[in-house]
Design an enzyme around this catalytic site. Sequence first.
Site, PDB file in Angstrom:
ATOM      1  N   SER A 225       0.690  -1.299  -0.106  1.00 47.10           N
ATOM      2  CA  SER A 225      -0.130  -0.146  -0.302  1.00 47.10           C
ATOM      3  C   SER A 225       0.389   1.034  -0.024  1.00 47.10           C
ATOM      4  O   SER A 225       1.754   1.249   0.527  1.00 47.10           O
ATOM      5  CB  SER A 225      -0.783  -0.209   1.080  1.00 47.10           C
ATOM      6  OG  SER A 225      -0.424   0.289   2.221  1.00 47.10           O
ATOM      7  N   ASP A 226       0.725   2.401  -0.385  1.00 45.49           N
ATOM      8  CA  ASP A 226       1.391   3.470  -0.037  1.00 45.49           C
ATOM      9  C   ASP A 226       1.170   3.675   1.070  1.00 45.49           C
ATOM     10  O   ASP A 226      -0.019   3.113   2.000  1.00 45.49           O
ATOM     11  CB  ASP A 226      -0.233   4.239  -1.303  1.00 45.49           C
ATOM     12  CG  ASP A 226       1.545   6.418  -1.114  1.00 45.49           C
ATOM     13  OD1 ASP A 226       2.522   6.167  -0.250  1.00 45.49           O
ATOM     14  OD2 ASP A 226       1.239   6.511  -2.403  1.00 45.49           O
ATOM     15  N   TRP A 227       1.389   4.437   1.858  1.00 46.32           N
ATOM     16  CA  TRP A 227       1.362   4.917   2.911  1.00 46.32           C
ATOM     17  C   TRP A 227      -0.153   5.459   3.729  1.00 46.32           C
ATOM     18  O   TRP A 227      -0.612   6.525   3.417  1.00 46.32           O
ATOM     19  CB  TRP A 227       2.962   5.527   3.706  1.00 46.32           C
ATOM     20  CG  TRP A 227       4.095   5.134   4.344  1.00 46.32           C
ATOM     21  CD1 TRP A 227       5.265   5.569   4.802  1.00 46.32           C
ATOM     22  CD2 TRP A 227       5.003   4.324   3.464  1.00 46.32           C
ATOM     23  NE1 TRP A 227       5.472   4.715   5.251  1.00 46.32           N
ATOM     24  CE2 TRP A 227       5.820   4.025   3.953  1.00 46.32           C
ATOM     25  CE3 TRP A 227       4.251   3.414   1.936  1.00 46.32           C
ATOM     26  CZ2 TRP A 227       6.700   2.847   3.695  1.00 46.32           C
ATOM     27  CZ3 TRP A 227       5.113   2.832   2.069  1.00 46.32           C
ATOM     28  CH2 TRP A 227       6.374   2.412   2.701  1.00 46.32           C
ATOM     29  N   GLY A 229      -2.544   3.749   3.394  1.00 43.45           N
ATOM     30  CA  GLY A 229      -3.876   3.584   2.225  1.00 43.45           C
ATOM     31  C   GLY A 229      -4.307   2.429   2.360  1.00 43.45           C
ATOM     32  O   GLY A 229      -5.099   2.202   1.189  1.00 43.45           O
TER      33      GLY A 229
END
Length: 809
Positions: A225-227, A229
């Site tokens: 995931s993005d941070w 996210g």
Amino acid sequence: MTTQDIETLVDELTLEEQVSLLSGSGFWSLPGVERLNIGKLRVTDGPNGARGGGSLVGGVTAACFPAGIGIGATWDPDLAREIGGALADEVKSKNAHVSLAPTVNIHRSVTNGRNFECYSEDPELAAALAVGYIQGLQAKGVSATIKHFAGNESEIERTTISSEIDERSLREVYLRPFEDAVKKAGTWGVMSSYNKLNGTYAAENAWLLTKVLREDWGYDGIVMSDWFGSRTCAPTVNAGLDLEMPGPTRDRGQQLIDAVEAGEVSRETVRERALNMLRLMQRVGSLDDHRAFEERAEDRPEHRALIRRAGAEGAVLMKNEGVLPLDAPQKIAVIGPNAKVAQIMGGGSAQLNPHYRVSPWEGLVARVGEDRLTYAQGCTNHRWEPVMDKVTAAFFDNETLDGAPVHVEEMDSSVAFWIEGVGGGKVDPLHFSARVTGQYTPEQSGPHSFGLHAAGLARLFVDGQLVVDVWDGWTKGRTFFEEGCDEVTGLADLTAGRPVEVVMDFRTKPTDNLQFSAFRFGVSRPLGEAEIAEAARVASEADVALVFVGRSGEWDTEGSDLQDIALPGAQDALVSAVLAANPNTVVVLQTGGPVEMPWIADAPAVLQAWYPGQECGNAIGDVLFGEVEPGGRLPQTFPVRWADNPTRSQDPEVYPGLDGRVRYEEGVFIGYRHYDRQGTLPLFPFGHGLGYTTFEISNLRVMGEEVTVTVTNTGARAGASVVQVYVGDLEASVARPTRELKAFRKVRLEAGESADVTLTLSARDFAFYDVEAGGWRVEAGAFSVEVGFSAADLPLRCEVVREAESLAV
């Protein structure tokens, strides 16, 4: 360790241990498994350098390479491969195993705040550069993490907005760089984007993460995931998200164990996710990496040289009426807000603490000596007031600044991005307050503007007087990844030479999505017409004037789209005044994307230098004085005006978005495809770029899948150009662009030299994606093949006939 070994290893892990590998233990790391002697995995941002595990501000220094759009402008996958290899060295110097790069989202609009970080408006150019970059990284055992998958082409409401994109446009445009990253480069990592894709968050979109990525493309790496996210437990795990970042976990851990026990996630699915993580750890060597954590600043001469060369290779000579290259004039006027400031990178997670910065002024001084230079700033172009140096922060373990501080530390400047270990680890990073104190001594008397913005509540006092208040009435804005307010400014009358005490009080507030605290405050003296007049006077007394204008990482930044594409502040007025004062003026632009140029008819020379990394001033000087060719070609079309670009619709849902949706109504007609379809002439077309020699192209031959042309350097010096091949379907049953870039090659020739250049076109290059059939389709009929030096300079053309053909995904 062999594949069979990790198959065995994953089954030696308990369910709890398997689950532990599926989320971070800290902001930049994953846990090991001590029982089985499995080491930790560490990651680092980002595309133009390896920042390491510290904050976005400060930390151990690192080499700063050109921004993504500058790499895109090189049109050189081999150079991208070199840069990837050098960045692998940088990642290792930060004791990390994974680079959170490259960024390959498409330049859909001209105002995307993150355009600077991405390669191009064209999917094939972006794909080819991504392949080279990833191959360079992974050849040295460092994993790439290509991002952001998918549909993250703007920064407005970026963590929640739904990108509405039809499947054909996804397959032909927005997924193309990711596809080649998997199929050709064999990327080991993919990062899901924050946004929803057609109503479902990318991190839990099974069609995207499983159907397309793993089933259609055969991907065997990890998806992280993005941070912050990842928003759910079972939906993300089941959809194909292997890793939730950062740690400590919000959605997994015991929640995932409970979901398995409740039958919401199968044990086999958890095993598959853990196996993917072990495969990555095996590839990068972290399974057996038990070194003590240490970050090093390695300022390597070979990296300096590569950054300098790459900066020049990406510089685009937009216009030149004989002014460039420079001789050795008696006097050079150096003008503009970017002249003495080294604008080397964009803002957001791509930023880092560079080993050094060479400004254009410093590069010129080293080249010709300061005695031949004069200087005038002319105007400012900052978005936020310039930060103060050397401040002191006192931390309180409450949100009311009560009692004695529990920690005091010195800071290099009045900007902070606090993630973990805040206040020496003595405060709760989500619940604390701080008082930051500094001193400012003005050089001139008069009104000074103080500015402040924060992801938190804050007030700014000057000699005890409240000047800026973002405590009462704080409102969410476009700073700090949309967690901060917009800058608020206030004026104070200051006396030259008399220092004032500047104090900022700060306290945390509930976060929206991303968990951190941040602030920035600064001060400057406003400039006006007198300073522009002085710049014109300085220019009039010089043999040549160099005007350094543009934007900075304050404007071109993650988390905030631009409001328009005019040069900020009074820069257009400054450029016009200098052009009127000196006919031998060179305008040097530094931006992360297109800008309007109302003065272009009067400008004899314009050089677009982007954000070329830490060797900024040297790389620009190399091009200005003709020591190297301006090697760049535009990776994005420059429109005459903002309203001409593909996303300037009357419908706000098309851009910037409305009610949580942004609709990609233009479909596949983005970039130059849009201008061709509309019959709109751009200011400078996609692929455009001049050099210090001239080239001719002739003798087009198409035999089977090979396109061959003869390229001749007709000038008096060695140089380079980019041969570009475009294909158009003349009898299509669906709406297709007039032409689409399908092959290109950078060609270097000596003066007078000719060479045959052969490029390959596959069946796929003639196909469109047939959504109903679920695959690529070539329709029988005639196709155009055009070859030249830009999307608007294609002197060679022929037609070829293709048979109908269906191709697999």
